[in-house]
Enzyme design. Structure first.
Site, short mmCIF file in Angstrom:
data_model
loop_
_atom_site.label_atom_id
_atom_site.label_comp_id
_atom_site.label_asym_id
_atom_site.label_seq_id
_atom_site.Cartn_x
_atom_site.Cartn_y
_atom_site.Cartn_z
N GLU A 1 4.56 9.37 -5.39
CA GLU A 1 3.64 8.43 -4.75
C GLU A 1 4.30 7.08 -4.52
O GLU A 1 4.12 6.43 -3.50
CB GLU A 1 2.38 8.25 -5.61
CG GLU A 1 1.26 7.46 -4.92
CD GLU A 1 1.27 5.97 -5.20
OE1 GLU A 1 0.45 5.25 -4.61
OE2 GLU A 1 2.11 5.49 -6.00
N HIS B 1 3.72 -2.04 -12.27
CA HIS B 1 5.12 -2.05 -11.82
C HIS B 1 5.99 -3.01 -12.64
O HIS B 1 6.88 -3.67 -12.11
CB HIS B 1 5.23 -2.36 -10.33
CG HIS B 1 4.70 -1.25 -9.47
ND1 HIS B 1 5.14 -1.00 -8.18
CD2 HIS B 1 3.76 -0.31 -9.70
CE1 HIS B 1 4.49 0.04 -7.68
NE2 HIS B 1 3.63 0.46 -8.59
ZN LIG Z 1 -0.21 4.40 -8.38
#
Ligand SMILES: [Zn+2]
Length: 352
Positions: free
Chosen positions: A209, A319
């Protein structure tokens, strides 16, 4: 919720394209649910034994991959140059631990090194780091030693961080985007074991993804779902937005988005989901996002079009090595997923 399993799922390494460990663990955990298969993209499909052929297929999607890095080359002095996989801000990379996967699949510790401040000029100290100047130090001094440890060009590298609980309410750790989504689907499929539904939910744990919704694109073509629910670890905005502007705050329940950069959420499905949340007394928050995207961006455009919604568990600092999330929000996502599967039937789906 099985908290030890939650920790295990988040702690496992799975950079985009190298999700093997996560996929195999999930397949093993879900073997009681029903037959499963893994395709060449490393998408894992888990069907229910109770499935009735002819019932509308509901794709329950979460992605198994996480942002990480890949070995680009090993310098003669044994330091590793690397390239990011997925969306990183370079200033979040230095001075953290990573795990480098070796050729035999084991992981070894590394540190993302950079020049010590003592050796920096005044201008170097204020400059933003650039990826080309960063390297990973695995504690060796030559390319030969790195080679003997099984480190090669192309090996994946994951952030190193272990999940920690704070009072069984808050979790700190890596890869909450989107292992929390994976956990949600596991818990939902287990909770619905033996129950008769009017739809046929299929757990899809999709790959890649973070590099552009690639696994889900293939999975949607393969499964041909009638509708899709994407479970995501979705970036929280409550650490930088004022109280009257935030739309994805920790502890306020799962977030359902009306729009993001890759999808305008099917308004009828979205309205239905919000009504079900209200009926079941599940707190949710809604958002209008200008950036970001989820697998729903790919899934809703597959086949003849697939009405899709996103149930996002707010995750602070996505992230990076360390994210923060609320277990109550994850519970809310699980509860909403279960409720939707009970309320969905072919007539409702036809109205989307
Ligand atoms: Zn994600």
């Amino acid at each position: 919720m099985d908290l030890q399993r939650l920790k295990r799922i988040c702690d496992l390494g799975g950079v985009s394209g190298f999700e093997d460990d996560v996929v195999l663990y999930l397949q093993e955990e879900l073997k009681k649910i029903g037959p499963s298969s893994i395709d060449s993209m490393l998408n894992l499909y888990v069907h229910r034994t109770e499935a009735n052929a002819g019932d509308p297929v509901v794709m329950l999607d979460a992605h198994t991959d996480e942002v990480g890095f890949m070995v680009r080359l090993i310098r003669p002095n044994g330091l590793i140059e690397f390239t990011p996989v997925g969306g990183w801000v370079t200033s979040n990379i230095p001075a953290h631990q990573v795990l480098v996967r070796t050729v035999d699949g084991t992981y070894i510790t590394g540190i993302v090194g950079s020049k010590p401040p003592h050796y920096m000029s005044e201008s170097e100290r204020t400059q933003a780091p650039v990826i080309e100047n960063l390297y990973i130090d695995i504690g060796v001094s030559s390319r030969r030693e790195a080679d003997e440890l099984g480190v090669r060009t192309g090996n994946p590298i994951v952030p190193r961080a272990e999940l920690e609980f704070k009072d069984d309410e808050i979790i700190f750790g890596k890869a909450f985007d989107d292992r929390l989504g994976c956990v949600a689907i596991v818990e939902i499929l287990e909770a619905l074991r033996g129950e008769t539904l009017s739809v046929n939910p299929v757990g899809v744990f999709s790959s890649q993804e973070e590099v552009g919704l690639r696994g889900a694109q293939v999975a949607a073509h393969t499964l041909k779902p009638d509708v899709a629910i994407c479970f995501e670890g979705t970036p929280a905005d409550d650490t930088f937005e004022s109280a009257d502007r935030r739309q994805t705050a920790l502890g306020m329940g799962p977030m359902l988005r009306y729009i993001d950069s890759k999808m305008i959420t099917n308004p009828r499905f979205q309205r239905f989901a919000l009504e079900v949340a209200k009926k079941y007394d599940i707190p949710v928050q809604t958002a209008v996002r200008t950036g970001g995207a989820t697998n729903a961006g790919a899934i809703h455009l597959s086949g003849g079009g697939v009405p899709s919604i996103v149930i996002g568990v707010p995750v602070r600092y996505a992230h990076t090595h360390y994210s923060v999330a609320s277990l109550a929000d994850l519970q809310g996502a699980i509860a909403l997923g279960r409720a939707l599967l009970k309320e969905l039937d072919s007539e409702v789906i036809a109205s989307f």
